[in-house]
Design a protein around this motif. Structure first.
Motif, PDB file in Angstrom:
ATOM      1  N   GLN A 529       0.863  -1.172   0.000  1.00 37.61           N
ATOM      2  CA  GLN A 529       0.000   0.000   0.000  1.00 37.61           C
ATOM      3  C   GLN A 529       0.902   1.226   0.000  1.00 37.61           C
ATOM      4  O   GLN A 529       2.138   1.112  -0.010  1.00 37.61           O
ATOM      5  N   ASN A 530       0.291   2.374  -0.006  1.00 37.11           N
ATOM      6  CA  ASN A 530       1.070   3.601   0.136  1.00 37.11           C
ATOM      7  C   ASN A 530       1.458   3.732   1.605  1.00 37.11           C
ATOM      8  O   ASN A 530       0.738   4.320   2.420  1.00 37.11           O
ATOM      9  N   ILE A 531       2.598   3.136   1.932  1.00 36.98           N
ATOM     10  CA  ILE A 531       2.988   3.040   3.335  1.00 36.98           C
ATOM     11  C   ILE A 531       3.253   4.410   3.940  1.00 36.98           C
ATOM     12  O   ILE A 531       3.096   4.621   5.146  1.00 36.98           O
ATOM     13  N   MET A 532       3.630   5.390   3.114  1.00 37.32           N
ATOM     14  CA  MET A 532       3.841   6.742   3.627  1.00 37.32           C
ATOM     15  C   MET A 532       2.535   7.339   4.142  1.00 37.32           C
ATOM     16  O   MET A 532       2.495   7.972   5.202  1.00 37.32           O
ATOM     17  N   SER A 533       1.460   7.130   3.384  1.00 40.15           N
ATOM     18  CA  SER A 533       0.160   7.647   3.823  1.00 40.15           C
ATOM     19  C   SER A 533      -0.314   6.939   5.081  1.00 40.15           C
ATOM     20  O   SER A 533      -0.930   7.547   5.961  1.00 40.15           O
ATOM     21  N   TYR A 534      -0.020   5.647   5.188  1.00 36.04           N
ATOM     22  CA  TYR A 534      -0.435   4.896   6.376  1.00 36.04           C
ATOM     23  C   TYR A 534       0.312   5.384   7.618  1.00 36.04           C
ATOM     24  O   TYR A 534      -0.277   5.518   8.702  1.00 36.04           O
ATOM     25  N   ILE A 535       1.610   5.656   7.473  1.00 41.07           N
ATOM     26  CA  ILE A 535       2.398   6.125   8.613  1.00 41.07           C
ATOM     27  C   ILE A 535       1.940   7.512   9.064  1.00 41.07           C
ATOM     28  O   ILE A 535       1.953   7.829  10.256  1.00 41.07           O
ATOM     29  N   SER A 536       1.520   8.339   8.118  1.00 43.90           N
ATOM     30  CA  SER A 536       1.131   9.708   8.460  1.00 43.90           C
ATOM     31  C   SER A 536      -0.375   9.884   8.596  1.00 43.90           C
ATOM     32  O   SER A 536      -0.860  11.017   8.590  1.00 43.90           O
ATOM     33  N   ALA A 537      -1.125   8.785   8.707  1.00 43.04           N
ATOM     34  CA  ALA A 537      -2.583   8.878   8.834  1.00 43.04           C
ATOM     35  C   ALA A 537      -2.961   9.582  10.135  1.00 43.04           C
ATOM     36  O   ALA A 537      -2.296   9.427  11.162  1.00 43.04           O
ATOM     37  N   LYS A 538      -4.039  10.344  10.073  1.00 36.98           N
ATOM     38  CA  LYS A 538      -4.506  11.094  11.244  1.00 36.98           C
ATOM     39  C   LYS A 538      -5.915  10.659  11.591  1.00 36.98           C
ATOM     40  O   LYS A 538      -6.890  11.350  11.320  1.00 36.98           O
ATOM     41  N   ASN A 539      -6.017   9.465  12.162  1.00 38.14           N
ATOM     42  CA  ASN A 539      -7.317   8.921  12.538  1.00 38.14           C
ATOM     43  C   ASN A 539      -7.528   9.052  14.041  1.00 38.14           C
ATOM     44  O   ASN A 539      -7.706   8.061  14.759  1.00 38.14           O
ATOM     45  N   SER A 540      -7.462  10.262  14.515  1.00 31.50           N
ATOM     46  CA  SER A 540      -7.709  10.530  15.931  1.00 31.50           C
ATOM     47  C   SER A 540      -8.209  11.956  16.082  1.00 31.50           C
ATOM     48  O   SER A 540      -7.900  12.827  15.267  1.00 31.50           O
TER      49      SER A 540
END
Length: 752
Positions: A529-540
């Motif tokens: 997946q786009n691992i960069m987007s996953y690391i920088s996700a803001k789900n909080s």
């Protein structure tokens, strides 16, 4: 809030004396035993309010955390955890709730209210007691050790507490209890295993103590400290980037990225020749572009290095960056098998025959070969063994136990041993259930009708009707999945490391179950997946975090504020999960050629190479390890095109002398050996379990070598231990098992 009928009228909880608080908790415990389900739930909510720190009576976050810790130790001393455990067993065995949930077309939060309240209290108790602080009272320190022993030992049900939670996981995944709140169960299971077995620092201390006990030399380095001192490297250039650079050179234009020496990889230098190139690499990579967001600038595309959160003041002086270690970070190693292979090749070359596994005889070999063997033996740890299980640095702890004269092995009842013994009968079910949940929570998984529903404890009864409510629910769902991935990944790596320290075969059987359950392709799918987007996700949503949301006045939430997210550049939760999954993949494939070939077959190299874009030293280290073990199978052209990655492997990963990982001359890479390797491993594991655990599981004391007693009088004269309640149902047992069963007595007289 505290129930009105149980509260101390006109008094606040923080104003009560300790004796008054104890008396109140005793009244709550008495009220927990009522038969009315609604009243029990009301009392359980009151206990949860205490465990959360009586936030209505506090003015700051610090006060809430203080009273939460104080109340948790008070609840433990009063025996609340044992009462909650009985209620949890009742809820698990509640067949009416399970059957009702199975028939429901859609399960929501309302179906697991009681379970969620109980699990929340138990989680708060385990986590608060587990964490040590400087101002802990002496009675709290004693209570922590007592609680740890209680959780690790078999409880009232005859099994450790962690095993009860494993059972909840398997019941949920088998669709027998779809209303179980899996996020809370997995979090409690992870923290329980972390508390009872210990974390990585405790694991390192156990290794050191074990080596001292066996009079072995100390470990060459502390891997935790070495990794913390590492600096992240720049990500490798993409193919599109290289093509564009060549085209620019042909046009006679000056390249935006000059070809300079790789000082960003070879030394701990601040200067980065590839600065500002990651953004173009991200835009031009065709495999990543489909999962990105149009027009959004990824914060990781800036030249930022992810480092652990800074410690509390005082901060480190900036001059400390100059103290990074020079040279290679790891001491080199060599296996005895490598020495054997080196001597075998030398003997064939110089004297024309070999001596098998002999690594001492050097007759007829030139003097430089003598010096080489001497150097290899100096590097080789003296506690290693010549077989394939010599890989653990603490092998004598795992293979050389004290043996009785009768042939029975003395097994120390460590928490890891007790847990393994309880998990062994259903180990494959536990592993498959955890991987099912990991698959369902992976961001790359697509919803299927036959997949398990992990959102039962996040979806409300009534679906949102406004845009703001929909955005909040979307954030909650994503955060819910991220927490599940975090808990499962942390749990698996803890089990693998502790079982490997306890006994190498325990580690191998868990690893083999993971491999057979397709854990390797599952982890690769997670990283595809786009691992960069996953690391920088803001789900909080920061303002809704506890205890901030119950102490401070909440601002008005808008769609814009939810979309903006928090101020953190990176999601440490997701970074933690990615590192754990990479470590699991390393554990499964290390020194296993058949599993390494699985990485090659599933084309993991481009997936792992994209993960190098995350500038965090520990994550890059385990990615480079996975690339190193398969480099010899990827071909010369791949190595030629990825010299920057090869340089990073050389600079960051431990060296093993005589390891031709960069050339592809491995004698063990014979495809017809791969299946044999797994089969031999399985046979060795089964023999180990049969020898060590048959008696504890009700089998014969001597296993398959115990002689069979063929004397009828001797067999009938043996005293059989019967359970205490057997005499009460003896007549019913006779009627059901003896009198009502038709017996063909004539068949006994017929000769076979």
């Amino acid at each position: 809030m505290l129930p009105a009928e149980l509260s101390v009228r006109g008094r606040r909880w923080v104003e009560l004396s300790v004796e008054e608080q104890r008396a109140y908790v005793m009244r709550l415990l008495d009220a927990l035993e009522v038969t009315d389900r609604d009243k029990r739930l009301k009392v359980a909510r009151a206990i949860l309010y205490l465990a959360q720190g009586v936030y209505d009576e506090c003015d700051s976050d610090v006060d809430v955390l203080y009273w939460a810790r104080h109340n948790v130790f008070l609840l433990y001393h009063m025996g609340v955890f044992t009462a909650l455990l009985e209620l949890l067993n009742m809820e698990i065995d509640n067949s009416q709730a399970c059957s009702s949930a199975v028939r429901k077309p859609a399960i929501s939060l309302a179906d697991s209210t009681e379970l969620r309240v109980l699990l929340s209290i138990m989680y708060l108790m385990v986590e608060n007691i587990r964490v040590q602080t400087e101002d802990d009272r002496p009675e709290w320190i004693a209570a922590r050790e007592t609680f740890r022993i209680e959780l690790a030992a078999p409880m009232c049900s005859g099994e450790p507490f962690a095993l009860l939670l494993f059972t909840m996981v398997t019941k949920f995944c088998s669709m027998n209890a779809p209303h179980f709140p899996m996020k809370k169960v997995l979090l409690l299971l992870w923290k329980t295993v972390l508390f009872t077995l210990g974390g990585f620092e405790e694991l390192q201390a156990m290794k050191v103590r074990g080596r001292e006990r066996l009079q072995l030399p100390p470990l060459p380095e502390d891997s935790i400290r070495v990794v913390r001192a590492m600096r992240a490297a720049s990500p490798p250039a993409s193919a599109m980037e290289l093509i564009e650079q060549q085209q620019q050179q042909k046009r006679g234009r000056r390249s935006r990225r000059p070809l300079v020496k790789q000082d960003s990889l070879d030394t701990y230098n601040e200067r980065d020749p590839f600065k500002n190139e990651e953004a173009r690499d991200e835009d031009e990579d065709p495999e990543d572009s489909d999962s990105g967001i149009e027009g959004e600038v990824d914060p990781l595309d800036r030249d930022v290095i992810i480092q652990p959160p800074p410690p509390p003041p005082p901060l480190r002086p900036p001059t400390e960056r100059l103290n990074f270690p020079k040279g290679l970070p790891w001491a080199p190693k060599v296996r005895e098998k490598d020495i054997e292979h080196f001597l075998e090749t030398s003997r064939n070359k110089f004297i024309g025959f070999t001596l098998g596994n002999d690594i001492d005889t050097l007759v007829g070999l030139p003097r430089p070969i003598h010096e080489s063997v001497k150097t290899l033996k100096q590097v080789k740890p003296p506690d290693q063994y010549p077989d394939q299980y010599s890989l653990s640095p603490l092998l004598p702890l795992t293979l050389t136990g004290n043996l009785r004269l009768s042939g029975e092995e003395e097994v120390e009842e460590t928490p890891a041993e007790i847990l393994y013994l309880g998990m062994l009968p259903n180990l494959s079910q536990y592993v498959i259930a955890l991987l099912k949940l990991l698959l369902a929570a992976a961001p790359t998984s697509k919803a299927k009708t036959d997949s398990i529903n992990i959102l039962a404890d996040v979806l409300p009864e009534e679906m949102p009707i406004t845009v703001l409510q929909s955005m909040k629910l979307g954030i909650d769902v994503n955060r819910h999945k991220e927490i599940i991935v975090k808990a499962i990944s942390a749990l698996l790596i803890l089990l693998l490391k502790h079982f490997k320290l306890n006994h190498i075969y325990q580690f191998e059987i868990v690893s083999q179950h993971l491999v057979f359950a397709n854990c390797i392709p599952l982890i690769l799918k997670f990283f595809n997946q786009n691992i960069m987007s996953y690391i920088s996700a803001k789900n909080s949503i920061c303002v809704l975090d506890f205890p901030h949301c119950v102490v401070h006045e909440l601002p008005e939430l808008t769609a814009e504020s939810l979309e903006a997210g928090d101020n953190n550049q990176f999601c440490w939760r997701n970074l933690f999960s990615c590192i754990n999954l990479l470590r699991i993949l390393n554990k499964l494939t290390k020194w296993k050629h058949s599993r390494t070939m699985m990485l090659v077959v599933f084309k993991s190299a481009p997936i792992l190479k994209r993960a190098l874009k995350v500038k965090q030293a520990m994550m890059q280290l385990y990615v480079l390890k996975l690339l190193k073990i398969q480099t010899k199978y990827l071909g010369r052209q791949w190595r030629k095109s990825n010299m920057k990655t090869m340089s990073a492997i050389y600079q960051k990963v431990r060296h093993r002398l005589n390891d031709d990982w960069a050339y592809g001359n491995d004698i063990d890479a014979r495809p017809w050996y791969f299946q044999v390797e797994e089969c031999d491993m399985r046979e060795s594991i089964e023999k180990f379990n049969s020898r060590r655990y048959d008696r504890s599981r009700g089998g014969p004391a001597g296993g398959e070598f115990t002689p069979v007693d063929n004397c009828l009088q001797s067999v009938l004269g043996q005293r059989v231990e019967l359970p205490e309640d057997f005499q009460y149902s003896y007549e019913l047992w006779l009627e059901r098992e003896v009198f009502s069963q038709p017996i063909q007595w004539e068949g006994l007289l017929e000769r076979p």
